[in-house]
Design an enzyme around this catalytic site. Structure first.
Site, PDB file in Angstrom:
ATOM      1  CG  ASP A 162      -0.586  -2.388   5.926  1.00  0.00           C
ATOM      2  OD1 ASP A 162      -1.576  -2.758   6.662  1.00  0.00           O
ATOM      3  OD2 ASP A 162      -0.817  -2.167   4.791  1.00  0.00           O
TER       4      ASP A 162
ATOM      5  CG  HIS B 150      -2.058   1.039   1.296  1.00  0.00           C
ATOM      6  ND1 HIS B 150      -1.944   2.295   1.538  1.00  0.00           N
ATOM      7  CD2 HIS B 150      -3.195   0.726   0.999  1.00  0.00           C
ATOM      8  CE1 HIS B 150      -2.784   3.020   1.515  1.00  0.00           C
ATOM      9  NE2 HIS B 150      -3.892   1.958   1.155  1.00  0.00           N
TER      10      HIS B 150
ATOM     11  CD  GLN C 275      -7.561  -4.999   3.351  1.00  0.00           C
ATOM     12  OE1 GLN C 275      -8.573  -5.600   3.575  1.00  0.00           O
ATOM     13  NE2 GLN C 275      -7.579  -3.708   3.211  1.00  0.00           N
TER      14      GLN C 275
ATOM     15  CB  CYS D 122      -3.637   3.162  -1.741  1.00  0.00           C
ATOM     16  SG  CYS D 122      -4.842   4.462  -1.323  1.00  0.00           S
TER      17      CYS D 122
ATOM     18  CE  LYS E 170      -8.564  -0.984   4.832  1.00  0.00           C
ATOM     19  NZ  LYS E 170      -8.482   0.440   5.017  1.00  0.00           N
TER      20      LYS E 170
END
Length: 522
Positions: free
Chosen positions: A308, A231, A311, A477, A334
């Site tokens: 990261d 990202h 997700q 992104c 999220k």
């Protein structure tokens, strides 16, 4: 009389003081009732609204439509009712209650999506004259009533600034704010709550590490290892740092299966490598990286690892101690929580050695005219008034997710992911990016795709305006990844546990109609 008759069938309700006003926003504490009672709390009468959960008493058949399924739900938003820690149905969904991803009733099997959907008021609406089908969850998730009510309760009942306040409202707000930190720590199995730093979002969390740890520890010639699938938030801050320090960015490409090449990443690790910055689950490719292997190899050459997890944390059980990561970031919005807040996990010893990111109130120990001393983490990195209500809302979202069970959510989403991939790949001229699902490859519930000859923005626009289906179009992104794949943009459908196979079917039907419309002009 009807109310008293209904109450008499449920032992859990006998323990609660009854008056109609009490039940306007009454909350039952899930911990005060037995598992059996939680499984068949059947009927709640609140302001004229009612909902039948599992196994209602036999006398209900005298007025419940026999054509209704045994499980009949009124959205919590209509009745303002739920468990304090769990959603109205959560006890029947926890992993200990059933290994299945559905609840079998007298008439049908209800999926996790069917059972949770009523808890999300926004999903009950129509868009452009059609039932809303929300498939943009990789961008942001929707919020259950329990989270909305937690926010409302904070602002209505104990809104105050946190820390240092003596009065009741400030003490209450502080307790709830710090309780939210403890919930985050427990959710990802951090060793201590002090290892959780609240930020505005995951982007700010990465920038915090870049400017505090990066500018302090990186030197000219050092290497930062990333993948082309990151990202922008995991790339741009390190470009800033590299320019200031002289460090070099090294990027790993994709395999033929369109997965970041973890083997190549391990080969790049040398004594020059000081930091590895990678995603856990790709927001475009739906692939998952072997974080444990990456961490082990990176630590072998003295490098730190930042993950990261935007997700992954909302969709599966994430254990930072088992992964061994040094830093991990995620965003509330999220994972069913409010926007405007995220968090950074950092190992305690690393945070203790990092200088402040921003200056101001709260992050100090003492301030003099010519210098200041700084508070211990996490306060050191939380300058100014924090997002108090948002943190409390995040805590409520964690309660909600935990009440369902992250393993149950993950298992259900794997089923949805396979179904989405199979249905989408059956449409001619559709190109899906990322690995194909197999016995050894589990895709996340994300499909980024293109249709030959049709721009993804045209697809997303038609789906929305003509069918009420919400997907995303653009580069998500991830411009370097899109360029690597030879495109400028893609369409993306992404699912969450409140989605169903019927949502996928509606999307596929709508997409076929969209393709037919645009190809009719050629």
């Amino acid at each position: 009389m009807m109310v008293e008759k209904l109450r008499s069938g449920f032992s859990v309700l006998q323990r609660l003081p009854w008056s109609p006003s009490n039940y306007d926003r009454r909350w039952i504490h899930g911990g005060s009732v037995s598992r059996a009672e939680q499984l068949w709390v059947g009927l709640v009468v609140v302001g004229g609204g009612w909902g039948v959960a599992l196994k209602p008493p036999t006398f209900l058949t005298s007025f419940v439509n026999p054509n209704f399924p045994t499980v009949y739900r009124i959205p919590i938003s209509r009745i303002g009712f739920g468990f304090h820690r769990y959603p109205f149905f959560a006890a029947s969904l926890s992993s200990s209650a059933s290994p299945s991803n559905s609840v079998v009733t007298g008439n049908e099997s209800l999926s996790l999506g069917h059972l949770t959907r009523p808890d999300f008021p926004i999903l009950q609406q129509e868009v452009n004259g059609r039932k809303l089908v929300y498939l943009d969850n990789a961008a942001t998730s929707q919020k259950p009533s329990a989270v909305l009510m937690a926010l409302q309760k904070y602002y209505e009942e104990y809104n105050a600034n946190v820390h240092r306040g003596i009065h009741y409202l400030s003490a209450k707000a502080t307790d709830e704010y710090e309780l939210a930190r403890k919930k985050v720590a427990s959710f990802i199995n951090a060793e201590e709550p002090s290892e959780i730093v609240f930020t505005r979002n995951a982007t700010e969390a990465i920038n915090l590490v870049a400017y505090s740890w990066g500018l302090t520890n990186l030197r000219a010639g050092d290497e930062i290892i990333l993948t082309v699938a990151e990202h922008h938030s995991a790339i741009v801050p390190w470009q800033f740092v590299a320019k200031k320090t002289g460090a070099n960015l090294q990027f790993v490409s994709l395999t033929e299966e369109e997965v970041p090449d973890a083997g190549k990443l391990l080969e790049l690790l040398s004594r020059k490598a000081k930091l590895v910055v990678v995603h856990h689950v790709s927001n475009v490719l739906a692939s998952t990286l072997p974080i444990v292997d990456i961490v082990r190899s990176a630590h072998g050459v003295g490098a730190k690892v930042l993950v990261d997890a935007c997700q992954s944390v909302p969709h599966m059980a994430v254990d930072v101690q088992s992964l061994g990561v040094d830093f991990l970031v995620a965003s509330s919005h999220k994972m069913c929580g409010p926007t405007g807040i995220g968090f950074l996990y950092g190992k305690g010893e690393l945070l203790a050695d990092m200088p402040p990111f921003l200056g101001g109130g709260e992050m100090i120990s003492d301030v003099y005219l010519d210098y200041s001393t700084y508070a211990d983490p996490p306060s050191r990195f939380e300058a100014g008034t924090p997002a108090i209500g948002e943190a409390i809302g995040l805590g409520a979202a964690i309660d909600y997710l935990s009440g369902i069970g992250m393993q149950k959510i993950h298992d259900y989403e794997v089923e949805l992911a396979d179904y989405l991939y199979a249905m989408l790949s059956s449409i001619p001229k559709v190109r899906i990016y990322g690995p194909a699902p197999s016995q050894t490859v589990q895709r996340a519930a994300i499909c980024s795709f293109n249709v030959e000859g049709i721009h993804p923005t045209d697809i997303a626009t038609f789906l929305d305006q003509q069918h009420g289906v919400a997907i995303r179009s653009g580069h998500h992104c991830a411009q370097p990844l899109h360029r690597h794949l030879g495109m400028n943009a893609s369409a993306r459908a992404s699912l969450y546990f409140y989605n169903t196979k019927e949502d996928v079917d509606s999307f596929i039907e709508a997409l076929n109609d969209t393709i037919a419309f645009f190809t009719s002009f050629t």
